[in-house]
Design a protein around this motif. Structure first.
Motif, mmCIF file in Angstrom:
data_model
loop_
_atom_site.group_PDB
_atom_site.id
_atom_site.type_symbol
_atom_site.label_atom_id
_atom_site.label_comp_id
_atom_site.label_asym_id
_atom_site.label_seq_id
_atom_site.Cartn_x
_atom_site.Cartn_y
_atom_site.Cartn_z
ATOM 1 N N ALA A 222 -3.201 9.122 6.757
ATOM 2 C CA ALA A 222 -3.335 8.470 5.707
ATOM 3 C C ALA A 222 -2.429 7.480 5.118
ATOM 4 O O ALA A 222 -2.779 6.483 4.444
ATOM 5 C CB ALA A 222 -3.505 9.864 4.884
ATOM 6 N N GLN A 223 -1.135 7.766 5.538
ATOM 7 C CA GLN A 223 -0.037 6.921 5.133
ATOM 8 C C GLN A 223 -0.356 5.401 5.647
ATOM 9 O O GLN A 223 0.309 4.674 5.585
ATOM 10 C CB GLN A 223 1.181 7.340 5.308
ATOM 11 C CG GLN A 223 1.778 8.785 4.530
ATOM 12 C CD GLN A 223 1.909 8.313 3.086
ATOM 13 O OE1 GLN A 223 1.967 7.099 2.804
ATOM 14 N NE2 GLN A 223 2.003 9.266 2.027
ATOM 15 N N LEU A 227 -3.935 2.933 1.177
ATOM 16 C CA LEU A 227 -4.441 3.719 0.024
ATOM 17 C C LEU A 227 -3.772 3.273 -1.201
ATOM 18 O O LEU A 227 -2.639 2.381 -1.200
ATOM 19 C CB LEU A 227 -4.106 5.035 0.384
ATOM 20 C CG LEU A 227 -4.546 5.929 1.445
ATOM 21 C CD1 LEU A 227 -3.770 7.405 1.727
ATOM 22 C CD2 LEU A 227 -5.947 6.128 1.250
ATOM 23 N N ARG A 232 -1.202 7.853 -2.273
ATOM 24 C CA ARG A 232 0.027 8.009 -1.346
ATOM 25 C C ARG A 232 0.960 8.575 -1.983
ATOM 26 O O ARG A 232 1.644 9.567 -1.115
ATOM 27 C CB ARG A 232 0.485 6.363 -1.216
ATOM 28 C CG ARG A 232 1.510 6.437 -0.236
ATOM 29 C CD ARG A 232 2.002 4.893 0.209
ATOM 30 N NE ARG A 232 0.700 3.907 0.467
ATOM 31 C CZ ARG A 232 0.078 3.837 1.527
ATOM 32 N NH1 ARG A 232 0.459 4.630 2.654
ATOM 33 N NH2 ARG A 232 -0.923 3.018 1.840
ATOM 34 N N LEU A 235 0.389 12.515 -1.929
ATOM 35 C CA LEU A 235 0.574 13.562 -0.925
ATOM 36 C C LEU A 235 1.807 14.371 -0.565
ATOM 37 O O LEU A 235 2.767 13.793 -0.903
ATOM 38 C CB LEU A 235 0.301 12.726 0.483
ATOM 39 C CG LEU A 235 -1.064 12.106 0.537
ATOM 40 C CD1 LEU A 235 -1.145 10.823 1.584
ATOM 41 C CD2 LEU A 235 -2.351 12.901 0.589
#
Length: 452
Positions: A222-223, A227, A232, A235
């Motif tokens: 995801a990082q 985003l 970010r 999370l």
């Protein structure tokens, strides 16, 4: 099982086993396992050997933050270890420790014996959680201390070049290195809480053991995506990245504080969910192998709700929108790092000293075309740095190609002129030396635009 549990809890006080005794028992069970002893030994020895070996190699891990400085100072080594630990080691360690805390009893079928001995599911949970936390803290301490000792012994207690190019004295560097390791305890605890939750809800299933590592991998992926800043920072693993803000001047603390708070909230929430589900489980079923429905209703859905609330809270309190990587911020970060490192190069070449204020370095950046908006991550950033030396009429210029990651970290690659940043070595009075302006790392503060 509720009736049986109540009867056990209200048994005679003469046979009551305290949390302290249960904790010592669980801790002894953990450290008596060969794999835990091997992990402790590895964490206290392997980083020192790794840092010492890499520091003496001709090729350095320059793609890792602070890796290019491992020849220059011993304090770069523990930061390289920290980057690796946040990505791989700590998620795997929490999986082995916390992810197996309750599942091991399911595999061995020893819940009945443990309940008869301790006479309280609450004290059993507290003892297992505390013993897991103790071992995890010992592992993290070993990684930090071993990496620092190996680096200082192999290279020396030298100043460290910060993320924006400024020099940190050895004492300041040491303090910030250990503070950075302390900051990653928060996301480590969040993964440990996820491990406890998986171990309780999934029983003997291997997914419980792998859950912290899988969650950490999902957060890493995801990082790497573009985003929004609010997502970010929300999370629970963001503090594994945000510690690098400690090595800027001034320190970029906003993102780090948010990352730590979010991780601690997740640690408390996941541990509380694991506690509630553990007290409701059926200990009379010897073949219990987890509850998929309870894992969804008691684990996945509450944590999804927590993530949504956290995103909304971070967005509301910071006002952060978009990727956070804007043209002005990239230009300011690059110019600041260049000015600091220009002084380092000046010292290497024995030229007259000059301060950053007198250099008046500025940067002009775009993404290769006027048709492309100069914002967001990418490897197509092109910048021209301009500076002015005292007593010299003509301004100096240098070209850089920037690769800006979605998390704000960038790598600047010099593209000329050769005598400034176009070659990896500079000729000094004592021989060739690494050119600090050839390639260097920097960081864009993602929340800077929200503060105006």
């Amino acid at each position: 099982m509720t009736t049986a549990t109540v009867a056990v809890d209200h048994d005679s006080g003469a046979h009551r086993v305290t949390v302290a005794r249960s904790y010592r028992f669980e801790l002894l069970k953990l450290v008596s396992q060969w794999r835990i002893r091997l992990l402790l030994l590895a964490c206290w020895i392997a980083p020192a050997l790794f840092v010492a070996a890499v520091s003496r190699q001709s090729t350095l891990p320059s793609d890792t933050l602070f890796g290019r400085w491992m020849h220059a100072t011993g304090w770069a080594g523990p930061l390289v270890v920290l980057g690796f630990a946040g990505t791989w080691a700590l998620p795997l360690l929490t999986s082995v420790i916390a992810g197996d805390a309750f599942a091991s009893e399911d595999r061995l079928g020893t819940w009945r014996h443990l309940l008869v001995a301790v006479r309280s599911p609450r004290r059993i949970f507290a003892a297992k959680a505390l013993s897991s936390l103790t071992v995890i803290l010992l592992l993290v301490a070993g990684l930090a201390c071993s990496g620092a000792v190996g680096g200082v012994l192999a290279v020396g207690n030298q100043p460290l070049v910060g993320l924006d190019g400024h020099l940190l004295a050895p004492g300041d560097a040491a303090a910030k290195v250990f503070l950075a390791w302390a900051c990653v305890l928060a996301p480590t605890l969040a993964l440990a809480g996820i491990g406890l939750l998986g171990s309780v809800t999934l029983g003997r299933s291997p997914m419980g053991l792998l859950l912290p590592a899988l969650v950490a991998l999902a957060m890493q992926l995801a990082q790497m995506m573009p985003l929004p800043v609010a997502v970010r920072l929300s999370l629970p693993g963001y503090a594994f990245i945000a510690w690098n803000g400690l090595f800027a001047d001034p320190a970029q603390l906003d993102q780090l504080v948010i990352g730590i708070v979010v991780a601690l909230v997740w640690a408390v929430a996941t541990t509380a969910l694991a506690w509630l589900l553990f007290l409701r489980r059926d200990f009379t079923n010897a073949g219990y192998d987890g509850s998929g429905r309870r894992a969804v209703t008691g684990g996945v859905l509450p944590l999804a709700g927590l993530l949504a609330v956290t995103v909304a809270a971070v967005a509301a309190t910071t006002g952060a929108t978009g990727s956070g990587i804007e043209q002005d911020e990239v230009q300011a970060s690059l110019a600041t790092a260049f000015a600091h490192l220009y002084r380092v190069q000046t010292d290497e070449l024995n030229r007259p000293a000059v301060t950053e204020d007198r250099l008046k370095a500025t940067a002009s950046c775009d993404k290769g075309s006027v048709k492309v908006s100069a914002e967001g991550p990418g490897n197509d950033w092109r910048c021209v740095v301009t500076w002015q030396l005292p007593g010299v009429e003509a301004a100096g210029t240098a070209i850089y190609q920037l690769d800006v990651a979605p998390d704000g970290r960038f790598m600047a690659d010099g593209d000329g002129p050769k005598e400034v940043n176009g070659y990896f070595l500079v000729r000094t009075p004592t021989g060739d030396a690494p050119n600090p302006l050839w390639q260097f790392d920097g960081n864009v503060e993602l929340l800077a635009t929200s503060k105006g």
